[in-house]
Design a protein around this motif. Structure first.
Motif, PDB file in Angstrom:
ATOM      1  N   THR A 151      13.586  13.275  34.958  1.00 35.92           N
ATOM      2  CA  THR A 151      14.638  13.681  35.894  1.00 35.92           C
ATOM      3  C   THR A 151      15.899  12.843  35.673  1.00 35.92           C
ATOM      4  O   THR A 151      17.014  13.377  35.662  1.00 35.92           O
ATOM      5  CB  THR A 151      14.140  13.547  37.352  1.00 35.92           C
ATOM      6  OG1 THR A 151      12.866  14.180  37.471  1.00 35.92           O
ATOM      7  CG2 THR A 151      15.113  14.199  38.321  1.00 35.92           C
ATOM      8  N   ILE A 189      11.335   9.525  34.703  1.00 35.41           N
ATOM      9  CA  ILE A 189      12.145   9.371  33.487  1.00 35.41           C
ATOM     10  C   ILE A 189      12.808  10.695  33.108  1.00 35.41           C
ATOM     11  O   ILE A 189      14.004  10.737  32.800  1.00 35.41           O
ATOM     12  CB  ILE A 189      11.292   8.825  32.318  1.00 35.41           C
ATOM     13  CG1 ILE A 189      10.819   7.399  32.654  1.00 35.41           C
ATOM     14  CG2 ILE A 189      12.078   8.847  31.014  1.00 35.41           C
ATOM     15  CD1 ILE A 189       9.833   6.804  31.653  1.00 35.41           C
ATOM     16  N   HIS A 213      17.126  12.910  44.989  1.00 37.58           N
ATOM     17  CA  HIS A 213      15.851  13.626  44.903  1.00 37.58           C
ATOM     18  C   HIS A 213      14.701  12.662  44.575  1.00 37.58           C
ATOM     19  O   HIS A 213      13.618  12.743  45.164  1.00 37.58           O
ATOM     20  CB  HIS A 213      15.957  14.721  43.841  1.00 37.58           C
ATOM     21  CG  HIS A 213      14.647  15.380  43.531  1.00 37.58           C
ATOM     22  ND1 HIS A 213      14.052  16.286  44.378  1.00 37.58           N
ATOM     23  CD2 HIS A 213      13.806  15.245  42.473  1.00 37.58           C
ATOM     24  CE1 HIS A 213      12.903  16.689  43.845  1.00 37.58           C
ATOM     25  NE2 HIS A 213      12.731  16.078  42.701  1.00 37.58           N
ATOM     26  N   HIS A 237       4.482  15.715  28.068  1.00 42.78           N
ATOM     27  CA  HIS A 237       5.529  15.478  29.078  1.00 42.78           C
ATOM     28  C   HIS A 237       6.104  16.782  29.609  1.00 42.78           C
ATOM     29  O   HIS A 237       6.391  16.919  30.788  1.00 42.78           O
ATOM     30  CB  HIS A 237       6.605  14.557  28.506  1.00 42.78           C
ATOM     31  CG  HIS A 237       6.015  13.244  28.114  1.00 42.78           C
ATOM     32  ND1 HIS A 237       5.669  12.299  29.029  1.00 42.78           N
ATOM     33  CD2 HIS A 237       5.613  12.765  26.908  1.00 42.78           C
ATOM     34  CE1 HIS A 237       5.096  11.273  28.414  1.00 42.78           C
ATOM     35  NE2 HIS A 237       5.057  11.538  27.123  1.00 42.78           N
ATOM     36  N   LEU A 249       3.526  18.084  32.064  1.00 43.66           N
ATOM     37  CA  LEU A 249       3.562  17.353  33.342  1.00 43.66           C
ATOM     38  C   LEU A 249       4.768  17.795  34.173  1.00 43.66           C
ATOM     39  O   LEU A 249       4.674  17.987  35.387  1.00 43.66           O
ATOM     40  CB  LEU A 249       3.620  15.837  33.105  1.00 43.66           C
ATOM     41  CG  LEU A 249       2.334  15.181  32.581  1.00 43.66           C
ATOM     42  CD1 LEU A 249       2.590  13.723  32.189  1.00 43.66           C
ATOM     43  CD2 LEU A 249       1.216  15.256  33.629  1.00 43.66           C
ATOM     44  N   ALA A 295      17.377  19.258  35.102  1.00 47.50           N
ATOM     45  CA  ALA A 295      17.263  17.867  34.637  1.00 47.50           C
ATOM     46  C   ALA A 295      15.819  17.548  34.274  1.00 47.50           C
ATOM     47  O   ALA A 295      15.543  16.956  33.215  1.00 47.50           O
ATOM     48  CB  ALA A 295      17.774  16.896  35.695  1.00 47.50           C
ATOM     49  N   THR A 296      14.882  17.952  35.132  1.00 44.69           N
ATOM     50  CA  THR A 296      13.470  17.628  34.873  1.00 44.69           C
ATOM     51  C   THR A 296      12.996  18.302  33.584  1.00 44.69           C
ATOM     52  O   THR A 296      12.308  17.689  32.755  1.00 44.69           O
ATOM     53  CB  THR A 296      12.589  18.050  36.066  1.00 44.69           C
ATOM     54  OG1 THR A 296      13.189  17.564  37.274  1.00 44.69           O
ATOM     55  CG2 THR A 296      11.185  17.485  35.949  1.00 44.69           C
ATOM     56  N   ALA A 318       5.522   8.501  36.035  1.00 44.49           N
ATOM     57  CA  ALA A 318       6.402   7.939  35.005  1.00 44.49           C
ATOM     58  C   ALA A 318       7.194   9.053  34.321  1.00 44.49           C
ATOM     59  O   ALA A 318       8.421   8.967  34.155  1.00 44.49           O
ATOM     60  CB  ALA A 318       5.577   7.159  33.980  1.00 44.49           C
ATOM     61  N   THR A 319       6.505  10.125  33.949  1.00 41.39           N
ATOM     62  CA  THR A 319       7.195  11.224  33.265  1.00 41.39           C
ATOM     63  C   THR A 319       8.235  11.882  34.160  1.00 41.39           C
ATOM     64  O   THR A 319       9.359  12.148  33.717  1.00 41.39           O
ATOM     65  CB  THR A 319       6.167  12.274  32.785  1.00 41.39           C
ATOM     66  OG1 THR A 319       5.349  11.674  31.786  1.00 41.39           O
ATOM     67  CG2 THR A 319       6.862  13.499  32.203  1.00 41.39           C
ATOM     68  N   ILE A 320       7.877  12.133  35.427  1.00 33.50           N
ATOM     69  CA  ILE A 320       8.807  12.835  36.315  1.00 33.50           C
ATOM     70  C   ILE A 320      10.063  11.995  36.569  1.00 33.50           C
ATOM     71  O   ILE A 320      11.189  12.498  36.502  1.00 33.50           O
ATOM     72  CB  ILE A 320       8.112  13.193  37.665  1.00 33.50           C
ATOM     73  CG1 ILE A 320       6.945  14.155  37.433  1.00 33.50           C
ATOM     74  CG2 ILE A 320       9.110  13.770  38.657  1.00 33.50           C
ATOM     75  CD1 ILE A 320       7.200  15.294  36.487  1.00 33.50           C
ATOM     76  N   SER A 374       1.953  10.823  35.446  1.00 31.27           N
ATOM     77  CA  SER A 374       2.838  11.904  35.868  1.00 31.27           C
ATOM     78  C   SER A 374       4.086  11.352  36.571  1.00 31.27           C
ATOM     79  O   SER A 374       5.202  11.818  36.323  1.00 31.27           O
ATOM     80  CB  SER A 374       2.045  12.850  36.776  1.00 31.27           C
ATOM     81  OG  SER A 374       2.884  13.839  37.280  1.00 31.27           O
ATOM     82  N   TYR A 383      11.222  11.769  46.384  1.00 28.89           N
ATOM     83  CA  TYR A 383       9.963  11.935  45.651  1.00 28.89           C
ATOM     84  C   TYR A 383       9.133  10.650  45.750  1.00 28.89           C
ATOM     85  O   TYR A 383       7.922  10.697  46.023  1.00 28.89           O
ATOM     86  CB  TYR A 383      10.279  12.279  44.186  1.00 28.89           C
ATOM     87  CG  TYR A 383       9.089  12.239  43.256  1.00 28.89           C
ATOM     88  CD1 TYR A 383       8.048  13.162  43.378  1.00 28.89           C
ATOM     89  CD2 TYR A 383       9.008  11.283  42.244  1.00 28.89           C
ATOM     90  CE1 TYR A 383       6.960  13.120  42.511  1.00 28.89           C
ATOM     91  CE2 TYR A 383       7.926  11.240  41.372  1.00 28.89           C
ATOM     92  CZ  TYR A 383       6.897  12.153  41.523  1.00 28.89           C
ATOM     93  OH  TYR A 383       5.832  12.109  40.657  1.00 28.89           O
ATOM     94  N   LEU A 410      22.641  13.629  42.441  1.00 32.11           N
ATOM     95  CA  LEU A 410      21.644  14.554  43.008  1.00 32.11           C
ATOM     96  C   LEU A 410      20.229  14.154  42.576  1.00 32.11           C
ATOM     97  O   LEU A 410      19.292  14.173  43.370  1.00 32.11           O
ATOM     98  CB  LEU A 410      21.935  15.998  42.574  1.00 32.11           C
ATOM     99  CG  LEU A 410      23.158  16.669  43.212  1.00 32.11           C
ATOM    100  CD1 LEU A 410      23.453  18.008  42.531  1.00 32.11           C
ATOM    101  CD2 LEU A 410      22.948  16.883  44.716  1.00 32.11           C
ATOM    102  N   ALA A 411      20.089  13.792  41.306  1.00 27.06           N
ATOM    103  CA  ALA A 411      18.772  13.382  40.797  1.00 27.06           C
ATOM    104  C   ALA A 411      18.322  12.099  41.492  1.00 27.06           C
ATOM    105  O   ALA A 411      17.152  11.961  41.863  1.00 27.06           O
ATOM    106  CB  ALA A 411      18.844  13.169  39.283  1.00 27.06           C
ATOM    107  N   MET A 442      11.548  13.907  26.030  1.00 27.42           N
ATOM    108  CA  MET A 442      10.374  13.038  25.890  1.00 27.42           C
ATOM    109  C   MET A 442       9.335  13.660  24.961  1.00 27.42           C
ATOM    110  O   MET A 442       8.794  12.997  24.072  1.00 27.42           O
ATOM    111  CB  MET A 442       9.749  12.763  27.265  1.00 27.42           C
ATOM    112  CG  MET A 442      10.658  11.955  28.178  1.00 27.42           C
ATOM    113  SD  MET A 442       9.975  11.755  29.864  1.00 27.42           S
ATOM    114  CE  MET A 442       8.747  10.466  29.591  1.00 27.42           C
ATOM    115  N   ILE A 485      17.918  19.642  39.813  1.00 29.26           N
ATOM    116  CA  ILE A 485      16.588  19.025  39.684  1.00 29.26           C
ATOM    117  C   ILE A 485      15.730  19.791  38.674  1.00 29.26           C
ATOM    118  O   ILE A 485      15.084  19.195  37.809  1.00 29.26           O
ATOM    119  CB  ILE A 485      15.877  18.966  41.064  1.00 29.26           C
ATOM    120  CG1 ILE A 485      16.668  18.086  42.042  1.00 29.26           C
ATOM    121  CG2 ILE A 485      14.437  18.494  40.934  1.00 29.26           C
ATOM    122  CD1 ILE A 485      17.150  16.784  41.485  1.00 29.26           C
TER     123      ILE A 485
END
Lengths: 201, 201
Positions: B166, B164, B189, A182, A185, A165-166, B160-162, B158, B193, B185-186, A173, A162
């Protein structure tokens, strides 16, 4: 240690090529780009490296080494697991946006996407670098669980995925827009996520 | 609507080229690759497209269109915001790992990373596609907030960013290892979220 002239030249070639590969990708980087970046002629480069492949791998290893050094310095002396996780996230973000380790974004992502369906040698290198990063994060989580600092139900592998990937998705982005929103954030979100792993004492 | 032979050929070229560009990237795709994939000669391709650039842009638009169609179908008739967010995540993951929209992973990420420091036309296309995806997610969050379904403190941008970042970072990781673990896993998660955004009634 005194470096010989040959060692100095080799190191200069790696250093200059790494930024070029990171910005343009393996496929798009031409010998002309490498000659321009290093200020050397073709023979001057191929004296030290058998092929563009060999140089690309040396340049990737060098880039990854720079990143690892940043983590090692930032983590030195830090013993709390939650704090160590935060530092990894802070260090990654600052290495992209504040004091870039290297022009062109994250060498690991660039190489992973670039070598996706092509260059096997680079792909293995990128896998090994990703393994190392995941292991670092997993170890911090396990250490925190052993100390009772991180909730026992947390899955260390999942945390590693996580976080990475994030961060990497946010780099993509921010790179696409040429704007750090991005990444910022993602940074803020991950700090909250890391806090949520904490065992309440 | 009956397509002319020229339209059919154009559409065939776009369809076949899109997969090649998505797998090898813009820079690494050669005219020979495009000829092989389409079964056409150079003239047969360049009759329909002025340049590799023009074809690459048409192929990218086609790929993005396929992805958008998947979302539209999956979201049809779904009115709950939380459910709509879940569907976006499910659809993305299944479009990568279960019923791939296209060989070679996510066209948006590939194009974003590939065009990073190079192809301006493709980069603008990728920015527009990313804008559209972010707007879709932001609108779902706002709609959920207006219905009292999603917490008012949640920041739509936020989310949207998280989501995309992830997903895209996980695609990169799964692509690097050739194994869907990281995407799974993503996925798990992000479902948690999304649940955490829900206003408790």
């Amino acid at each position: 240690m005194v470096l010989s002239k040959a060692q100095l030249t080799r190191s200069h070639i790696i250093h200059k090529s790494a930024e070029v590969f990171n910005q343009f990708g393996y496929a798009r980087t031409s010998l002309a780009d490498l000659m321009q970046a290093t200020g050397l002629k073709k023979g001057g480069i191929y004296n030290h490296f058998a092929s563009k492949d060999e140089l690309a791998i040396a340049a990737f290893d060098y880039s990854v080494g720079l990143v690892q050094q940043r983590y090692a310095e930032a983590l030195r002396g830090q013993r709390l697991a939650i704090e160590r996780l935060r530092i990894v996230v802070d260090t990654f973000c600052s290495g992209i946006a504040d004091e870039p380790v290297m022009k062109g974004g994250c060498p690991l992502m660039n190489t992973a996407v670039d070598s996706d369906d092509a260059h096997e040698g680079l792909k293995h290198r990128a896998q090994a670098a990703m393994d190392k990063w995941r292991t670092m994060l997993q170890k911090i989580v396990l250490y925190g669980q052993n100390r009772g600092e991180i909730l026992a139900v947390v899955d260390p592998e999942s945390v590693a995925t996580i976080v990475i990937a994030t961060l990497e998705g946010a780099v993509m982005m921010s790179g696409l827009y040429g704007d750090r929103t991005h990444l910022d954030l993602a940074h803020r979100h991950l700090i909250q996520y890391i806090d949520s792993l904490q065992a309440t004492s």
